[in-house]
Write a protein that holds these residues in place. Sequence first.
Motif, mmCIF file in Angstrom:
data_model
loop_
_atom_site.group_PDB
_atom_site.id
_atom_site.type_symbol
_atom_site.label_atom_id
_atom_site.label_comp_id
_atom_site.label_asym_id
_atom_site.label_seq_id
_atom_site.Cartn_x
_atom_site.Cartn_y
_atom_site.Cartn_z
ATOM 1 N N LEU A 1 40.742 -1.521 62.439
ATOM 2 C CA LEU A 1 40.096 -1.939 61.189
ATOM 3 C C LEU A 1 39.508 -0.746 60.452
ATOM 4 C CD1 LEU A 1 38.455 -5.220 62.491
ATOM 5 C CD2 LEU A 1 40.635 -4.936 61.319
ATOM 6 N N ASP A 2 38.282 -0.926 59.950
ATOM 7 C CA ASP A 2 37.687 0.167 59.166
ATOM 8 C C ASP A 2 36.876 1.111 60.047
ATOM 9 O OD1 ASP A 2 35.663 -1.566 59.762
ATOM 10 O OD2 ASP A 2 34.975 -1.852 57.697
ATOM 11 N N ARG A 3 36.995 0.964 61.370
ATOM 12 C CA ARG A 3 36.276 1.897 62.250
ATOM 13 C C ARG A 3 37.197 3.092 62.486
ATOM 14 N NH1 ARG A 3 33.231 -2.475 64.613
ATOM 15 N NH2 ARG A 3 33.481 -4.055 63.005
ATOM 16 N N ALA A 4 37.078 4.083 61.629
ATOM 17 C CA ALA A 4 37.992 5.220 61.671
ATOM 18 C C ALA A 4 37.930 5.899 63.039
ATOM 19 C CB ALA A 4 37.624 6.204 60.574
ATOM 20 N N ILE A 5 39.100 6.286 63.526
ATOM 21 C CA ILE A 5 39.158 7.015 64.796
ATOM 22 C C ILE A 5 38.957 8.494 64.484
ATOM 23 C CG2 ILE A 5 40.652 7.655 66.727
ATOM 24 C CD1 ILE A 5 41.885 4.851 66.529
ATOM 25 N N LYS A 6 37.846 9.004 64.990
ATOM 26 C CA LYS A 6 37.488 10.398 64.695
ATOM 27 C C LYS A 6 38.451 11.372 65.344
ATOM 28 C CE LYS A 6 33.033 9.593 65.790
ATOM 29 N NZ LYS A 6 31.689 9.885 66.290
ATOM 30 N N ASP A 7 38.712 11.114 66.618
ATOM 31 C CA ASP A 7 39.444 12.072 67.450
ATOM 32 C C ASP A 7 40.944 11.920 67.203
ATOM 33 O OD1 ASP A 7 40.773 13.343 69.578
ATOM 34 O OD2 ASP A 7 39.021 13.087 70.890
ATOM 35 N N THR A 8 41.537 12.940 66.622
ATOM 36 C CA THR A 8 42.954 12.869 66.254
ATOM 37 C C THR A 8 43.842 12.688 67.480
ATOM 38 O OG1 THR A 8 42.370 14.344 64.448
ATOM 39 C CG2 THR A 8 44.706 13.979 64.814
ATOM 40 N N ALA B 1 38.396 9.142 47.072
ATOM 41 C CA ALA B 1 39.754 8.637 47.303
ATOM 42 C C ALA B 1 40.446 9.491 48.363
ATOM 43 C CB ALA B 1 40.539 8.642 45.996
ATOM 44 N N ALA B 2 40.079 10.754 48.428
ATOM 45 C CA ALA B 2 40.690 11.661 49.414
ATOM 46 C C ALA B 2 40.495 11.165 50.839
ATOM 47 C CB ALA B 2 40.095 13.068 49.269
ATOM 48 N N ALA B 3 39.428 10.428 51.104
ATOM 49 C CA ALA B 3 39.196 9.917 52.458
ATOM 50 C C ALA B 3 40.373 9.052 52.903
ATOM 51 C CB ALA B 3 37.898 9.109 52.504
ATOM 52 N N GLU B 4 40.900 8.267 51.969
ATOM 53 C CA GLU B 4 42.032 7.401 52.304
ATOM 54 C C GLU B 4 43.343 8.195 52.336
ATOM 55 O OE1 GLU B 4 42.232 3.347 50.699
ATOM 56 O OE2 GLU B 4 44.161 3.925 49.820
ATOM 57 N N VAL B 5 43.527 9.031 51.341
ATOM 58 C CA VAL B 5 44.807 9.740 51.213
ATOM 59 C C VAL B 5 45.028 10.669 52.413
ATOM 60 C CG1 VAL B 5 46.167 11.254 49.746
ATOM 61 C CG2 VAL B 5 44.654 9.552 48.707
ATOM 62 N N ILE B 6 43.966 11.348 52.836
ATOM 63 C CA ILE B 6 44.064 12.230 54.006
ATOM 64 C C ILE B 6 44.445 11.424 55.249
ATOM 65 C CG2 ILE B 6 42.629 13.559 55.615
ATOM 66 C CD1 ILE B 6 41.167 14.636 53.100
ATOM 67 N N ALA B 7 43.807 10.269 55.405
ATOM 68 C CA ALA B 7 44.087 9.439 56.585
ATOM 69 C C ALA B 7 45.520 8.910 56.550
ATOM 70 C CB ALA B 7 43.088 8.292 56.666
ATOM 71 N N VAL B 8 46.016 8.567 55.357
ATOM 72 C CA VAL B 8 47.405 8.104 55.236
ATOM 73 C C VAL B 8 48.356 9.198 55.727
ATOM 74 C CG1 VAL B 8 49.240 7.561 53.563
ATOM 75 C CG2 VAL B 8 47.030 6.373 53.445
ATOM 76 N N LEU C 1 36.599 -1.227 69.690
ATOM 77 C CA LEU C 1 36.874 -0.576 68.389
ATOM 78 C C LEU C 1 36.138 0.754 68.275
ATOM 79 C CD1 LEU C 1 36.537 -3.730 66.048
ATOM 80 C CD2 LEU C 1 38.673 -2.569 66.671
ATOM 81 N N ALA C 2 35.807 1.345 69.424
ATOM 82 C CA ALA C 2 34.973 2.543 69.412
ATOM 83 C C ALA C 2 35.781 3.819 69.204
ATOM 84 C CB ALA C 2 34.176 2.633 70.717
ATOM 85 N N GLY C 3 37.113 3.716 69.254
ATOM 86 C CA GLY C 3 37.922 4.897 68.958
ATOM 87 C C GLY C 3 37.960 5.915 70.073
ATOM 88 N N GLU C 4 37.690 5.468 71.308
ATOM 89 C CA GLU C 4 37.641 6.429 72.412
ATOM 90 C C GLU C 4 38.648 6.119 73.515
ATOM 91 O OE1 GLU C 4 33.519 6.188 73.361
ATOM 92 O OE2 GLU C 4 32.936 7.332 71.572
ATOM 93 N N VAL C 5 38.657 4.866 73.965
ATOM 94 C CA VAL C 5 39.522 4.468 75.082
ATOM 95 C C VAL C 5 40.542 3.459 74.565
ATOM 96 C CG1 VAL C 5 39.555 3.339 77.344
ATOM 97 C CG2 VAL C 5 37.629 4.828 76.698
ATOM 98 N N LEU C 6 41.812 3.620 74.971
ATOM 99 C CA LEU C 6 42.840 2.694 74.502
ATOM 100 C C LEU C 6 42.608 1.296 75.076
ATOM 101 C CD1 LEU C 6 46.154 4.774 74.779
ATOM 102 C CD2 LEU C 6 44.405 4.780 72.988
ATOM 103 N N ALA C 7 42.826 0.278 74.244
ATOM 104 C CA ALA C 7 42.755 -1.097 74.734
ATOM 105 C C ALA C 7 43.971 -1.369 75.620
ATOM 106 C CB ALA C 7 42.736 -2.063 73.553
ATOM 107 N N GLU C 8 43.888 -2.392 76.464
ATOM 108 C CA GLU C 8 45.014 -2.756 77.346
ATOM 109 C C GLU C 8 46.064 -3.478 76.509
ATOM 110 O OE1 GLU C 8 43.555 -4.896 80.735
ATOM 111 O OE2 GLU C 8 42.639 -3.100 81.604
ATOM 112 N N MET C 9 46.920 -2.673 75.894
ATOM 113 C CA MET C 9 47.821 -3.213 74.870
ATOM 114 C C MET C 9 48.858 -4.160 75.448
ATOM 115 S SD MET C 9 48.357 0.164 72.488
ATOM 116 C CE MET C 9 47.001 1.324 72.248
ATOM 117 N N HIS C 10 49.365 -3.852 76.619
ATOM 118 C CA HIS C 10 50.361 -4.745 77.221
ATOM 119 C C HIS C 10 49.740 -6.095 77.551
ATOM 120 C CE1 HIS C 10 53.847 -2.101 77.487
ATOM 121 N NE2 HIS C 10 53.012 -1.109 77.772
ATOM 122 N N ALA C 11 48.514 -6.049 78.061
ATOM 123 C CA ALA C 11 47.834 -7.314 78.398
ATOM 124 C C ALA C 11 47.563 -8.115 77.135
ATOM 125 C CB ALA C 11 46.534 -7.016 79.138
#
Lengths: 426, 324
Positions: free
Chosen positions: A153-160, A208-215, A131-141
């Motif tokens: 979850l609530d661990r926002a991904i910093k890097d767009t 509230a902008a934190a959520e709206v921007i992310a949406v 959940l570190a927001g850096e490397v993709l999990a092995e989604m197919h596996a």
Amino acid sequence: MRWQIRGGRVIDPANGHDGVADLWLEDGRVLAVGRAPRGLKADEVFNANGLVVAPGFVDLGSHLREPGFAHKATVAREARAAAASGFTTVCCTPDTQPVIDNPAVVEHILKHAASAGGARVLVLGALTVGLAGEVLAEMHALKAAGVVGLSNLDRAIKDTAVLKHALAYAASAELTVISQPEDYWLGRQGQVHEGAVSTRLGIPGIPAAAEVIAVHRELTLAAAAGARLHFSRLSAADSVKPIVEARRRGQAVSADVSLAHLCFTVDDIGHYDPNFHLRPPLREKTDRKALAKAVATGAIDAISAGHEPHDVDAKAAPFGLTEPGMSTYDTFLPVLLAQVAGGAFDLATAIGAASLRPHQILGREGGHFSPGAPSDLCIFDPTRRWTVTDDTLLSSGRNTPYFNHAQTGRVVATMVGGEWVFQASV
Amino acid sequence: MSAADIQLDAQGRLRHFIAIEGLPRALLTQILDNAERFAPVGDRAVKKVPLLRGRTVANLFFEPSTRTRTTFDLAAKRLSADVLNLNIEASSTKKGESLADTLRNLEAMQCDMFVVRHQVSGAAHFIAQQVAPHISVINGGDGRHEHPTQGMLDAFTIRRHKQDFTRLSIAIVGDVAHSRVARSNIQALKTLGVPDLRVVGPKTLIPPQIEAQGVQVFDDLDEGIRDCDVVITLRLQQERMQSALLPSANEYFREYGLTAERLRLAKPDAIVMHPGPINRGVEIDSAVADGVQSVILQQVTYGIAVRMAVMAMILGNQALAGAA
């Protein structure tokens, strides 16, 4: 095995049914609502006189805490608590230790759930490793191991760019991304909604902008990637409109709100009550009302429990040092019924939002009583009064604001796939 | 539970002192009146009264402090209490002990009162909820929330110089967003009836919806202090530049630094206050800090009398309750 659930008020929003009827089940499937199919005789009868019979509830984000945090809760105990609260399916969040970013953890959880004899447990995988927001999990596996969706979850991904790639890769793997939208930079120091209360209590705020921007950010990236996106636990009124507009443009997007966010506001924190330390934070009355209205109109699809059981120590500290979250299974039904009684939306909408819609979001069959649907149902007494005490709570989590509160409405029995997973002792 | 609920006993007397918010005006006035009685103690050759003989006060400082801890220490000693100074930041918490466990250990040392400073807002409130019934808690500053004895000593200083709160214009200048002093000042001064209370600073340092607390917001210093009776300047922390709330200390001083020239916009007899420690040339010019209108050092002196008053009221109430 054939069951006749006799004489209950059967509420089946998918089929527009709300009225006293018999429900006929055979071998874990729905046969009919109303008159018995010709020649059918039930092996067993459940007398539902005076009770409501509804498709079972689904929680899209339950923190089951195992592996890693068994001092807070275990999969087996929470699955049974969920069943006793009318849930037939709960989705385990990936914030375990180790994180659900590999098939071994998925298997571990499913194994524990299978022997629990409670609600059906589905697993959400991590979108990124740890959940570190850096490397993709092995989604197919993860998909092969059985996960039904992916979330950071609530661990926002910093890097767009990471977020963009994660959405695109999830689209390739045909997995829904379940997002709790929050801008990392606006949210990272905050603990409560930014406004008069954060100012009064001197607690760093999350606007509230934190959520709206992310949406907006995630809608834009998901549209380009063709990803199926679900926003979970919305907290801000202004998040609703961009989602409605995206859906109107044909984008595959859905949303839920936690029941707590329909009930409480930032004012309920009072003087640092850690039971109201939630993520996303409780916001203003205007947000609460707008979210309830969005449920009523269907702009928000689902109502989640967002069950987060904690050990006592997690909440025994000054507000800013406590862990966010509320234990919600045990009170879900009466609190939902109280929303209906308060006029937020009607009972069919409430049950649809707690059952039919989350099934659809997960792409699972169920949430209705059409012939052939799985026998996943809950039977409850809408008028039964009870008081929340230590003895009545079946979840390990004591972090509920409802201690000693009187409730109206109690689950009597819950069936998953044709098996009773809960029956109240009379 | 409201803050006032936990602070007052069934008779409405002070049991803990956590926050000024919610306390009635009569009680604040009583604190000020009692502080007047204790103020002369410091001028005597023998600076001691026997009020709290045999009682133990523990100063629990989870965050470094010199001035506040020293004045609480002096206040307790002048009341003849035994004082235990614990710098907890450097001991237990670094060993991983939880706050609740630290408290239980200190309770076991049979203290009567904890003076608590903590970096997290709400810590004093939490501790007051946790401690055994015979222990009282005074908040020596919690996060950005409140610093109620500072709020009361500021009110005491203002009353000494200006008498009637209900005719005053008071400006609080600077980093209100991160200031527990500002919050306690606002609560105290509004409760005591100050009709014109202002906060002055750039939008990045004024917390959202502060107007809800009955203050007027100014982002221009000249307008904000115009015709004021009292100017309270707040300390500016160096971190504010690192978190991009301000460009530089220099620019801050140019726009918000209190200089002699600017002070002329306030009333001619206006007093200048600062909770300390001051950053000369950042929020206040030396000529003002050391000038005739400055009462900054009196604040420190009065702080002892105010803290004596609060301690005596709480432990005195307790003694009465115990006797009854």
